[in-house]
Motif scaffolding. Sequence first.
Motif: not given
Length: 502
Positions: A58-63
Motif C-alpha cells: 500500500x502507498x501513502x501521500x503527503x500534501x
Amino acid sequence: MELKVLGQDNQAPQAAPSGGCSSGTCGSSEDGMSHLPDNVREKVNNHPCYSEEAHHFYARMHVAVAPACNIQCHYCNRKYDCANESRPGVVSELLSPDQASKKVLAVASEIPQMTVLGVAGPGDPLANPERTFETFREIADKAPDIKLCLSTNGLALPDHVDEIAALNVDHVTITINCVDPEIGAEIYPWIFWNNRRIHGAKGAKILIERQQKGLEMLIERGILVKVNSVMIPGVNDEHLKEVSQIVKGKGAFLHNVMPLIAEKEHGTFYGVMGQRSPSKQELSDLQDACAGDMNMMRHCRQCRADAVGLLGEDRGEEFTVEKIEQMKIDYAEAMERRANVHAGIEAHRDELRAQQAESDVANFIAPEGTPAARIAVTTKGGGVINEHFGHAKEYLVYEASPEGVRFIGPRKVDNAYCVGPDVCPSGDDKGTVLDAILDALSDCSAVLSAKVGIEPWSQLEAAGITPSGEYAMDLIEDAVKAMYAELIEQGWAAKDLTAQAV
Ligand code: SF4
C-alpha cells in the motif's frame, strides 16, 4: 514472508473511535494481530507506515498545505523547489486546501493502492490549523475511503485534539526528541508561544509539557499515536531510551527513532556546524535498546512533505498542480475500482501467507551459536524479490540469526546504478554510485535481486557480499532464510556486525 506485528506484546492499544490508525504493528501475522481490537487491526492492516508488511503493498501521500512553523529545530531548514531532495520539510509545491484535495483525488484514482493521506508540513500542520483542517474536511467528504494522518511537533496539539478526534484523523505522529529541557535547549533554539519567541530551556520546557499533554489527550480519546524521535549523536542519543519508556508508559503505540540528516548544503544549524549523523549500527543499536520498551518502526523513509507512492518511491512529479488541472476524475467510479484493487491485494496477501506456511524454508532454524548475517534484498513491492540490482533506489536489509529473520531498515542510494542506456551513468559517475551502494551494504553478507549484472557482481563479491539472482520472485523473508542456510552451508566468513561504523 514472516507476517509479524511490530506490535505490542504487552498491553493492547486503545481502540480508536472510527478512525485512528494504529501504528505500530507492522506486518501482521494472524497471531501477532490477534490481541488487537478488530477496528485497530483493520486500520493497521493497510497502513504502509504502521505495518511493515503493508508497506510492500500500500502507498501513502503527503500534501504540503502547512508552510508555517511555530518552533525552530536545529536540524530543519524548510526549502521549496528542491525536487532532488528527500527529507522531511522539503517540498516542491505548496498547495491550497482546494488544490490539495484535487491532488488527493487524482492520486487516489491513479494509484488505487494509496490508502493514507498525511499532512506533515513543510511546517507544522497545527501551526496552520485552518489550512490543515479544511484539507481534511474536504477529503473526508469527497474520499471517505482514505485514512487521514497528521504529524506535529506538538506545541499546538492540546488546542486541537478535539477537532482531530471529531474529524476521525486516523492517527497522530508527535515528534518528541527529549523530555529534558536542558537537552531540548540544544535541539530547539526557540519556540513561538503566546505571541512571543521563547528561547533556550525555557522554550523547550513549554514544548515538552505541551507534547506530553497532547499525547495524553490523544490517548484518552482512543487515538493511536506514533512518536518520532530524531537521533542526534552526543545530544539526545542516550536520552531517547528514557523518552521511549515515558511515551510508552503514556500509551503511545509506536516509536520511530530516525537518524539525523545533517549536510552542510541543507543550510541547517547542525549541517553547518558539522554535527554528525548516527552510523547505521548506532541507529540499529538504539532502536534495539528502545524496542525493549515499545514497538519500533524500522521502515520509515523520512519522506518529503509532498511524497507520493509506495514508501521508497516518489511519484510526486506525475501529480503537479498543472497536470492535475488537466485530469478528469470520477471519484465514485475510482472508489469502486479502489475497493476491488484492495480486495485483490488482500487475497494476494492471504495466498502469500499460505505459501509461506507451506514453504520448506519456513521452519529452518540455524544451529544455536551461528553468527547473524545481514542480507539485502531489492523489491518493487508485493513482498517479493522483483527488482534488478542496478535499478534499485533502495535496499532493504534483513538480519537472519538462530532467532529468525528481522527487518533492520532500508538503505537508500541517491541514484540507481543502472537507469537505462539513455541516462545511464558512465565512467566515474557509475563507479561512484556503485561505491555508494557497496558502502551502504558493507555490513551485509549477501544481496538478493531479480537480476545482478556482471560488473556489480564481481565488485560485490570482492566486497564480501554474495550476490544472487536465484531468488527472483520469491517471498522476501523465505529467500533471506534460504540464503542464510546457504551461507551457513558454505561456511561463510561472518561479518562483525558490532564493528560497522558507517
Ligand atoms: S516519513 Fe516515515 S512515517 Fe511518514 S510517510 Fe514516510 S515512511 Fe511513513
